[in-house]
Design a protein around this motif. Structure first.
Motif, mmCIF file in Angstrom:
data_model
loop_
_atom_site.group_PDB
_atom_site.id
_atom_site.type_symbol
_atom_site.label_atom_id
_atom_site.label_comp_id
_atom_site.label_asym_id
_atom_site.label_seq_id
_atom_site.Cartn_x
_atom_site.Cartn_y
_atom_site.Cartn_z
ATOM 1 N N GLU A 89 0.846 -1.219 0.000
ATOM 2 C CA GLU A 89 0.000 0.000 0.000
ATOM 3 C C GLU A 89 0.870 1.253 0.000
ATOM 4 O OE1 GLU A 89 -3.202 0.221 -0.335
ATOM 5 O OE2 GLU A 89 -3.070 2.409 -0.184
ATOM 6 N N ALA A 90 2.014 1.170 0.714
ATOM 7 C CA ALA A 90 2.842 2.375 0.896
ATOM 8 C C ALA A 90 3.691 2.711 -0.332
ATOM 9 C CB ALA A 90 3.750 2.180 2.110
ATOM 10 N N LEU A 91 3.886 1.740 -1.226
ATOM 11 C CA LEU A 91 4.825 1.960 -2.338
ATOM 12 C C LEU A 91 4.109 2.234 -3.655
ATOM 13 C CD1 LEU A 91 7.578 -0.770 -1.747
ATOM 14 C CD2 LEU A 91 7.355 1.513 -0.734
ATOM 15 N N ASP A 92 4.757 3.055 -4.487
ATOM 16 C CA ASP A 92 4.225 3.331 -5.825
ATOM 17 C C ASP A 92 4.813 2.387 -6.863
ATOM 18 O OD1 ASP A 92 2.615 5.342 -4.952
ATOM 19 O OD2 ASP A 92 4.149 6.890 -5.208
ATOM 20 N N VAL A 93 5.723 1.513 -6.440
ATOM 21 C CA VAL A 93 6.247 0.496 -7.360
ATOM 22 C C VAL A 93 5.742 -0.858 -6.859
ATOM 23 C CG1 VAL A 93 8.319 1.878 -7.811
ATOM 24 C CG2 VAL A 93 8.421 0.014 -6.131
ATOM 25 N N PRO A 94 5.739 -1.883 -7.725
ATOM 26 C CA PRO A 94 5.183 -3.164 -7.287
ATOM 27 C C PRO A 94 6.035 -3.873 -6.244
ATOM 28 C CG PRO A 94 5.799 -3.244 -9.620
ATOM 29 C CD PRO A 94 6.071 -1.861 -9.148
ATOM 30 N N THR A 95 5.342 -4.559 -5.329
ATOM 31 C CA THR A 95 6.006 -5.489 -4.429
ATOM 32 C C THR A 95 5.814 -6.893 -5.006
ATOM 33 O OG1 THR A 95 3.975 -5.719 -3.156
ATOM 34 C CG2 THR A 95 5.596 -4.113 -2.354
ATOM 35 N N ILE A 96 6.823 -7.720 -4.834
ATOM 36 C CA ILE A 96 6.738 -9.113 -5.273
ATOM 37 C C ILE A 96 6.996 -9.953 -4.034
ATOM 38 C CG2 ILE A 96 7.607 -10.858 -6.864
ATOM 39 C CD1 ILE A 96 8.463 -8.631 -8.754
ATOM 40 N N GLY A 97 5.978 -10.674 -3.596
ATOM 41 C CA GLY A 97 6.050 -11.349 -2.305
ATOM 42 C C GLY A 97 6.506 -12.790 -2.419
ATOM 43 N N ILE A 98 7.167 -13.232 -1.359
ATOM 44 C CA ILE A 98 7.472 -14.659 -1.188
ATOM 45 C C ILE A 98 7.290 -14.918 0.307
ATOM 46 C CG2 ILE A 98 9.980 -14.082 -1.299
ATOM 47 C CD1 ILE A 98 10.332 -17.100 -2.226
ATOM 48 N N GLY A 99 6.232 -15.619 0.653
ATOM 49 C CA GLY A 99 5.899 -15.757 2.065
ATOM 50 C C GLY A 99 5.512 -14.423 2.662
ATOM 51 N N ALA A 100 4.861 -13.573 1.887
ATOM 52 C CA ALA A 100 4.478 -12.236 2.354
ATOM 53 C C ALA A 100 2.991 -11.978 2.139
ATOM 54 C CB ALA A 100 5.314 -11.165 1.650
ATOM 55 N N GLY A 101 2.226 -13.032 1.884
ATOM 56 C CA GLY A 101 0.778 -12.901 1.792
ATOM 57 C C GLY A 101 0.275 -12.538 0.407
ATOM 58 N N PRO A 102 -1.070 -12.511 0.284
ATOM 59 C CA PRO A 102 -1.694 -12.358 -1.044
ATOM 60 C C PRO A 102 -1.824 -10.923 -1.546
ATOM 61 C CG PRO A 102 -3.363 -12.758 0.624
ATOM 62 C CD PRO A 102 -2.049 -12.775 1.342
ATOM 63 N N ALA A 103 -1.551 -9.928 -0.705
ATOM 64 C CA ALA A 103 -1.823 -8.546 -1.125
ATOM 65 C C ALA A 103 -0.713 -7.948 -1.983
ATOM 66 C CB ALA A 103 -2.045 -7.669 0.104
ATOM 67 N N CYS A 104 0.428 -8.639 -2.063
ATOM 68 C CA CYS A 104 1.544 -8.075 -2.841
ATOM 69 C C CYS A 104 1.142 -7.948 -4.308
ATOM 70 C CB CYS A 104 2.774 -8.973 -2.709
ATOM 71 S SG CYS A 104 3.408 -9.025 -1.022
ATOM 72 N N ASP A 105 1.904 -7.141 -5.052
ATOM 73 C CA ASP A 105 1.589 -6.914 -6.467
ATOM 74 C C ASP A 105 2.028 -8.079 -7.339
ATOM 75 O OD1 ASP A 105 0.502 -4.163 -6.323
ATOM 76 O OD2 ASP A 105 2.492 -3.709 -5.534
ATOM 77 N N GLY A 106 2.759 -9.002 -6.779
ATOM 78 C CA GLY A 106 3.193 -10.183 -7.519
ATOM 79 C C GLY A 106 3.690 -11.219 -6.544
ATOM 80 N N GLN A 107 4.048 -12.377 -7.072
ATOM 81 C CA GLN A 107 4.565 -13.457 -6.236
ATOM 82 C C GLN A 107 5.806 -14.031 -6.919
ATOM 83 O OE1 GLN A 107 3.231 -14.478 -3.211
ATOM 84 N NE2 GLN A 107 1.613 -12.936 -3.361
ATOM 85 N N VAL A 108 6.721 -14.536 -6.094
ATOM 86 C CA VAL A 108 7.893 -15.240 -6.628
ATOM 87 C C VAL A 108 8.048 -16.541 -5.863
ATOM 88 C CG1 VAL A 108 9.444 -13.827 -5.165
ATOM 89 C CG2 VAL A 108 10.404 -15.178 -7.029
ATOM 90 N N LEU A 109 8.403 -17.597 -6.572
ATOM 91 C CA LEU A 109 8.767 -18.867 -5.940
ATOM 92 C C LEU A 109 10.041 -19.400 -6.602
ATOM 93 C CD1 LEU A 109 5.426 -20.894 -5.474
ATOM 94 C CD2 LEU A 109 6.831 -19.841 -3.685
ATOM 95 N N VAL A 110 10.718 -20.237 -5.869
ATOM 96 C CA VAL A 110 11.897 -20.935 -6.397
ATOM 97 C C VAL A 110 11.402 -22.087 -7.279
ATOM 98 C CG1 VAL A 110 13.776 -22.484 -5.683
ATOM 99 C CG2 VAL A 110 13.466 -20.269 -4.533
ATOM 100 N N LEU A 111 11.931 -22.170 -8.507
ATOM 101 C CA LEU A 111 11.475 -23.183 -9.470
ATOM 102 C C LEU A 111 11.561 -24.601 -8.882
ATOM 103 C CD1 LEU A 111 10.630 -23.467 -12.521
ATOM 104 C CD2 LEU A 111 13.035 -23.941 -12.986
#
Ligand code: KIV
Length: 271
Positions: free
Chosen positions: A201-223
């Motif tokens: 919410e605080a950032l104007d650029v996307p967040t990409i979460g890993i173990g950071a919940g569903p609200a992030c602007d994207g998700q990353v996982l290890v292949l």
């Protein structure tokens, strides 16, 4: 299967991809070699991270502190040779951006010359001079905060971060400092979902979460986690396949065929 992308994913495209502005969540996955990059790109991911997690997932090390800029350039070049349309992000390894700005820019340039379109580094406000140096040298930078694996000794293990109000506040301050310094996106790892949401919410650029919940602007996982190649995975991973077990079964079947004499068969022989 998704249609192959016709145009490459660029840094400005990623920077603009805030979900609150109507964008789809960003999809990032790690890859460390050309076959991994081909699989990820054919699946239509937006970003491929050549993570320093190559240390644990491929090279057999206990932690990420063991890999060097040369290791990361080697793996970044292998990924880039697959010519993915996804944006390739090269991870700056431990001690490659901690000494001074000149050293940091030189190491960032090594990953760019190996084929990355951007680099990633871990840390908060303490990294601002290095980020500014990279950005001034036209090297796009992705930030990474929360559970930062290169800080394993300082954190006392891989522990969820931002659990107290003070710690959560300090992560939000760090996140804003990363963006003010020029980061085009920020990975948020290993924090409570509410903290992932507040930083997003605080950032104007996307967040990409890993173990950071569903609200992030994207998700990353290890292949290797999502494919089920690693035997065990953290709680935040969803295993979409069990390729480790399948691969062992395939090699065991081959071994049995060799030992029983049914491989090679006539169709597998040159006459
Ligand atoms: O190296 C890596 O795989 C990473 C992700 C966990 C974000 O940094």
């Amino acid at each position: 299967m998704p249609e192959p992308r016709s145009t490459p994913v660029t840094v400005p495209v990623v920077r603009a991809a805030k979900r609150r502005d109507g964008h789809l969540p960003l999809v990032m996955v790690t890859a460390y070699d050309a076959p991994g990059a081909r699989i990820a790109d054919a699946a239509g991911v937006d970003l491929i991270l050549v993570g320093d997690s190559v240390a644990n997932n491929v090279l057999g090390y206990e932690d990420t502190l063991q890999v060097t800029v040369e290791d990361m350039a080697h793996h970044t070049a292998a990924v880039a040779r697959a010519r993915p349309k996804a944006l390739v992000v090269g991870d700056l390894p431990w001690l490659s951006y901690h000494l001074d700005v000149v050293d940091t820019v030189r190491n960032g340039a090594t990953l760019i010359r190996a084929g990355a379109g951007a680099v990633k580094l871990e840390g908060g406000a303490n990294r601002v001079p290095m980020i500014e140096g990279l950005v001034a040298a036209e090297i796009p930078v992705m930030g990474h905060l929360g559970l930062t694996p290169q800080s394993i000794h300082t954190m006392g293990g891989y522990k969820v971060q931002g659990r107290t109000d003070a710690a959560a506040h300090s992560l939000a301050v760090d996140a804003k400092a990363l963006v003010a310094a020029g980061c085009f996106a920020v990975v948020v790892e290993g924090v409570p979902a509410a903290v992932g949401a507040a930083i997003t919410e605080a950032l104007d650029v996307p967040t990409i979460g890993i173990g950071a919940g569903p609200a992030c602007d994207g998700q990353v996982l290890v292949l290797h986690d999502l494919l089920g190649i690693n035997p065990t995975t953290p709680r935040f991973v969803r295993r979409y396949a069990e390729l480790g077990q399948e691969a062992t079964a395939a090699v065991a079947a081959y071994a049995a065929d060799v030992r029983s004499g049914v491989f090679p068969a006539d169709a597998e022989v040159y006459h």
